[in-house]
Design an enzyme around this catalytic site. Structure first.
Site, PDB file in Angstrom:
ATOM      1  N   ILE A  17       0.837  -1.207   0.000  1.00 11.18           N
ATOM      2  CA  ILE A  17       0.000   0.000   0.000  1.00 11.18           C
ATOM      3  C   ILE A  17       0.865   1.247   0.000  1.00 11.18           C
ATOM      4  O   ILE A  17       1.800   1.373   0.794  1.00 11.18           O
ATOM      5  CB  ILE A  17      -0.946   0.005   1.214  1.00 11.18           C
ATOM      6  CG1 ILE A  17      -1.947  -1.153   1.129  1.00 11.18           C
ATOM      7  CG2 ILE A  17      -1.700   1.330   1.311  1.00 11.18           C
ATOM      8  CD1 ILE A  17      -2.893  -1.245   2.304  1.00 11.18           C
ATOM      9  N   GLY A  22       0.997  -5.471   1.105  1.00 10.30           N
ATOM     10  CA  GLY A  22      -0.151  -5.647   0.227  1.00 10.30           C
ATOM     11  C   GLY A  22       0.142  -6.494  -0.998  1.00 10.30           C
ATOM     12  O   GLY A  22      -0.763  -7.086  -1.592  1.00 10.30           O
ATOM     13  N   ASP A  57      -0.908  -9.871  -0.071  1.00 10.81           N
ATOM     14  CA  ASP A  57      -2.367  -9.956  -0.180  1.00 10.81           C
ATOM     15  C   ASP A  57      -2.782 -10.255  -1.619  1.00 10.81           C
ATOM     16  O   ASP A  57      -3.674 -11.061  -1.874  1.00 10.81           O
ATOM     17  CB  ASP A  57      -3.023  -8.633   0.254  1.00 10.81           C
ATOM     18  CG  ASP A  57      -2.800  -8.307   1.721  1.00 10.81           C
ATOM     19  OD1 ASP A  57      -2.985  -9.199   2.558  1.00 10.81           O
ATOM     20  OD2 ASP A  57      -2.453  -7.150   2.023  1.00 10.81           O
ATOM     21  N   GLU A  64       3.430  -5.895   7.599  1.00  6.68           N
ATOM     22  CA  GLU A  64       2.593  -5.024   8.423  1.00  6.68           C
ATOM     23  C   GLU A  64       3.007  -4.981   9.888  1.00  6.68           C
ATOM     24  O   GLU A  64       2.904  -3.940  10.539  1.00  6.68           O
ATOM     25  CB  GLU A  64       1.120  -5.445   8.295  1.00  6.68           C
ATOM     26  CG  GLU A  64       0.466  -5.107   6.973  1.00  6.68           C
ATOM     27  CD  GLU A  64       0.726  -6.126   5.871  1.00  6.68           C
ATOM     28  OE1 GLU A  64       0.074  -6.034   4.817  1.00  6.68           O
ATOM     29  OE2 GLU A  64       1.602  -7.011   6.058  1.00  6.68           O
ATOM     30  N   ASP A  81      -4.550  -6.979   6.870  1.00 10.07           N
ATOM     31  CA  ASP A  81      -6.012  -7.053   6.882  1.00 10.07           C
ATOM     32  C   ASP A  81      -6.670  -7.059   5.505  1.00 10.07           C
ATOM     33  O   ASP A  81      -7.883  -6.931   5.394  1.00 10.07           O
ATOM     34  CB  ASP A  81      -6.593  -5.892   7.702  1.00 10.07           C
ATOM     35  CG  ASP A  81      -6.188  -4.512   7.183  1.00 10.07           C
ATOM     36  OD1 ASP A  81      -5.519  -4.445   6.133  1.00 10.07           O
ATOM     37  OD2 ASP A  81      -6.532  -3.505   7.830  1.00 10.07           O
TER      38      ASP A  81
END
Length: 281
Positions: free
Chosen positions: A69, A125, A128, A148, A156
């Site tokens: 991110i 991310g 993810d 993270e 998340d």
């Protein structure tokens, strides 16, 4: 159409989505999260391709598939909202996280397989993203980091419910608690990567060969495989056996089975119908 974070091309029934911000380490800016699901759904809904390949422009001193991110999203309120004194701050945060999660769930929910080719670092991310894909291939200098924890967060956007399908729980806990890097060799040994290659060129050649092989198969049968494999992951054996029976009862096409067998016997490419287009409300 031009995108800030992506280059998109479609050739020979293969859609290639390429992360295109190497100068920003392919960090995921606000437009990334809006554009990715739009691109994927357009390809899928309009039957523009039979396979999606995701890779990244990794030019630069150190190859980075994605740094995760974009930090600007935190300062702009794109993740957490701007006013932490607002009593609705938590609700705003929750809705934003659901939106980000949906961007990667689009990869899992689309009807066609998604292959990701990882060159260099895959951070936060980025993990993810790759765990929402069907198959993962890496270069020998690739690595993943559930980063993270190093900035005081719990991942998340999708890593935990998906990475546990590929690696033992104890290993996932170690990565999550320590934030350490796992290199490509270990990713392959643990089952996260399907294979690793010495160079980006060798990886992309192998990935595209796999994509062409998938694109040559009956699309509806491939869709069935993807749907049932995902269903089996989340349901019991008994429920999945019933589901595949209902699927084939509804979706099996004898003419495509015959064409597949004839094409194999005649040593030629089969001719199969594309998936039907999807009309969304």
């Amino acid at each position: 159409m031009a995108y800030e974070c992506f280059d998109v091309s479609i050739e020979d029934q293969i859609a290639h989505i390429r992360l295109s911000r190497p100068e920003k380490r392919n960090a995921m800016s606000p437009s990334f999260w809006a554009d990715l699901p739009e691109i994927v759904r357009d390809i899928d809904d309009n039957a523009k391709a039979r396979v999606i390949v995701i890779s990244a422009d990794t030019t630069g001193e150190r190859p980075i598939f994605s740094a995760g991110i974009d930090v600007s999203m935190f300062s702009s309120g794109g993740v957490s909202g701007n006013d932490k004194n607002n009593p609705q701050h938590g609700a705003v945060f929750y809705q934003n996280v659901l939106r980000l999660q949906d961007s990667f769930t689009a990869l899992e929910n689309c009807r066609i397989p998604v292959i990701v080719a990882i060159h260099g670092g895959c951070i936060g991310g980025g993990v993810d993203l790759i765990t929402a894909c069907d198959m993962r291939y890496g270069t020998s200098d690739a690595y993943i980091t559930i980063y993270e924890i190093n900035v005081g967060m719990t991942a998340d956007v999708g890593t935990f419910p998906r990475i546990l399908n590929h690696m033992p729980e104890g290993v996932v806990r170690e990565l999550a608690y320590t934030g350490r890097r796992m290199d490509a060799e270990e990713c392959e040994q643990r089952g996260l990567f399907n294979a690793t290659y010495e160079s980006d060129e060798a990886m992309m050649e192998a990935v595209m060969a796999t994509a062409r092989q998938i694109a040559s198969k009956p699309p509806l049968a491939i869709y069935g495989c993807k749907r049932i494999i995902t269903y089996a992951r989340d349901h019991s054996t008994a429920d999945t056996l019933d589901q595949i029976g209902v699927w084939n009862m509804s979706m099996l096409i004898p003419s495509e089975m015959m064409e597949a067998m004839m094409a194999k016997g005649q040593k030629r490419a089969g001719t199969f119908a594309d998936l039907p287009k999807v009309a969304r409300d």
